[in-house]
Design an enzyme around this catalytic site. Structure first.
Site, PDB file in Angstrom:
ATOM      1  N   LYS A  48       0.846  -1.208   0.000  1.00  0.00           N
ATOM      2  CA  LYS A  48       0.000   0.000   0.000  1.00  0.00           C
ATOM      3  C   LYS A  48       0.874   1.247   0.000  1.00  0.00           C
ATOM      4  O   LYS A  48       0.605   2.209  -0.710  1.00  0.00           O
ATOM      5  CB  LYS A  48      -0.945  -0.020   1.217  1.00  0.00           C
ATOM      6  CG  LYS A  48      -2.063  -1.047   1.060  1.00  0.00           C
ATOM      7  CD  LYS A  48      -2.805  -1.313   2.352  1.00  0.00           C
ATOM      8  CE  LYS A  48      -3.751  -2.504   2.146  1.00  0.00           C
ATOM      9  NZ  LYS A  48      -4.414  -2.939   3.382  1.00  0.00           N
ATOM     10  N   GLN A  92      -4.830  -1.805   9.683  1.00  0.00           N
ATOM     11  CA  GLN A  92      -4.744  -3.110   9.031  1.00  0.00           C
ATOM     12  C   GLN A  92      -5.329  -4.208   9.923  1.00  0.00           C
ATOM     13  O   GLN A  92      -5.052  -4.261  11.123  1.00  0.00           O
ATOM     14  CB  GLN A  92      -3.265  -3.401   8.690  1.00  0.00           C
ATOM     15  CG  GLN A  92      -3.039  -4.658   7.890  1.00  0.00           C
ATOM     16  CD  GLN A  92      -3.584  -4.590   6.467  1.00  0.00           C
ATOM     17  OE1 GLN A  92      -3.708  -3.515   5.886  1.00  0.00           O
ATOM     18  NE2 GLN A  92      -3.915  -5.735   5.907  1.00  0.00           N
ATOM     19  N   ASP A 115     -11.011   2.734   4.274  1.00  0.00           N
ATOM     20  CA  ASP A 115     -11.438   1.333   4.176  1.00  0.00           C
ATOM     21  C   ASP A 115     -12.959   1.217   4.005  1.00  0.00           C
ATOM     22  O   ASP A 115     -13.459   0.147   3.644  1.00  0.00           O
ATOM     23  CB  ASP A 115     -11.066   0.588   5.466  1.00  0.00           C
ATOM     24  CG  ASP A 115      -9.812  -0.258   5.329  1.00  0.00           C
ATOM     25  OD1 ASP A 115      -9.572  -0.783   4.232  1.00  0.00           O
ATOM     26  OD2 ASP A 115      -9.096  -0.391   6.336  1.00  0.00           O
TER      27      ASP A 115
HETATM   28  N1  GUN Z   1      -6.882  -7.062   5.981  1.00  0.00           N
HETATM   29  C1  GUN Z   1      -7.229  -7.772   4.886  1.00  0.00           C
HETATM   30  N2  GUN Z   1      -7.919  -6.992   4.027  1.00  0.00           N
HETATM   31  C2  GUN Z   1      -8.019  -5.772   4.597  1.00  0.00           C
HETATM   32  C3  GUN Z   1      -8.624  -4.547   4.180  1.00  0.00           C
HETATM   33  O1  GUN Z   1      -9.228  -4.415   3.117  1.00  0.00           O
HETATM   34  N3  GUN Z   1      -8.490  -3.516   5.058  1.00  0.00           N
HETATM   35  C4  GUN Z   1      -7.841  -3.639   6.233  1.00  0.00           C
HETATM   36  N4  GUN Z   1      -7.777  -2.565   7.013  1.00  0.00           N
HETATM   37  N5  GUN Z   1      -7.290  -4.755   6.645  1.00  0.00           N
HETATM   38  C5  GUN Z   1      -7.369  -5.816   5.824  1.00  0.00           C
END
Ligand code: GUN
Length: 273
Positions: A48, A92, A115
């Site tokens: 990311k 996350q 998110d």
């Molecule tokens: N862990 C796995 N997929 C995601 C996501 O889309 N967002 C977040 N914050 N954590 C994740």
């Protein structure tokens, strides 16, 4: 059978995001919080950060130890909420057991919730009001379908898995686009018969579930699962070799939904409220 090339489409989305960012008055600033040392999460967070750099979005990763308390994390989020330079916050998942993710997502300012997990954003999605942000993976899936001009309206969509991250929001987004949506999960009976009715299958389970002869001829199969099989190879929920010959379209793993999720998150991170 046409392969839904998430790698290629994500490049296009990222190029669009980069252009959009270059025209913004205020530079977006994404802060990603990583609690603990989950190996997969570290890789995702790093990807990311790299994607943000590519499109001109300022970013920072805050790494916290696995024994961080919920109160400590909520305090950090509150500081980021009131920092006007920060335009996007994401925490996350998974989080260590002592931290309740619902408390975390409810604390993030909905206008910085890249998110799309805050109940206000999820509630808006459910109600049909435009949320500030759509969850990244479902939004990336719809971008992929749209890029290949795959119709959604009036079609039977079967979503396997009911997570808040993928299953529920993707089902809702397909419903909002006038698909007839069926949701399957671990308690669903005769899942094979239901999958056979689908024009569009979205599988987000994390184990091999869509196998030979389960899908209707010419259906669209979206594989959200990603995990390592017994031999250590990255694979998805769909038995690709057996299922793909009957499909109209299918997304591969890797190279399908994964890159679309990152691109879609960058699209979200480029939105400044
Ligand atoms: N862990 C796995 N997929 C995601 C996501 O889309 N967002 C977040 N914050 N954590 C994740």
């Amino acid at each position: 059978m046409i392969l839904l090339d998430g790698k290629k489409v994500s490049e296009k989305v990222l190029a669009d995001v980069k252009e959009r960012v270059s025209g913004l008055k205020k530079q977006p600033y994404l802060v990603v919080i990583l609690v603990g040392d989950d190996a997969a999460s570290k890789i995702y967070v790093n990807n990311k950060k790299k994607a943000a750099e590519r499109v001109g979005i300022r970013s920072k990763v805050i790494e916290l130890p696995s024994e961080t308390t919920e109160a400590e994390l909520l305090d950090i989020i509150s500081v980021l909420n009131s920092d006007n330079s920060v335009t996007g916050i994401m925490v996350q998942l998974p989080l260590p057991f002592q931290i309740n993710k619902h408390h975390v997502f409810t604390t993030i300012n909905p206008q910085k919730d890249v998110d799309g997990f805050h109940p206000e954003n999820q509630g808006k999605l459910l109600t049909g009001i435009e949320p500030y942000f759509y969850p990244a993976t479902p939004q990336g899936i719809l971008m992929l379908l749209d890029e290949y001009n795959i119709p959604i309206e009036g079609r039977n969509a079967v979503v396997i898995g009911r997570s808040n991250i993928v299953g529920k929001p993707v089902a809702q987004m397909l419903l909002n686009r006038n698909a007839t949506v069926t949701m399957c999960h671990s308690y669903t009976k005769d899942i094979d018969d239901i999958i056979k009715t689908a024009d569009i299958v979205v599988s987000a389970v994390g184990k091999k579930i869509v196998r030979c002869k389960m899908v209707k001829k010419n259906s669209v199969v979206i594989d959200v699962g990603i995990f390592r099989d017994a031999s250590g190879k990255l694979t998805g929920d769909v038995d690709f070799d057996f299922v793909s010959p009957s499909c109209g379209f299918i997304s591969p793993v890797p190279g399908g939904v994964g890159p679309m999720t990152i691109a879609s998150l960058m699209y979200n991170a480029s939105k400044v409220y």
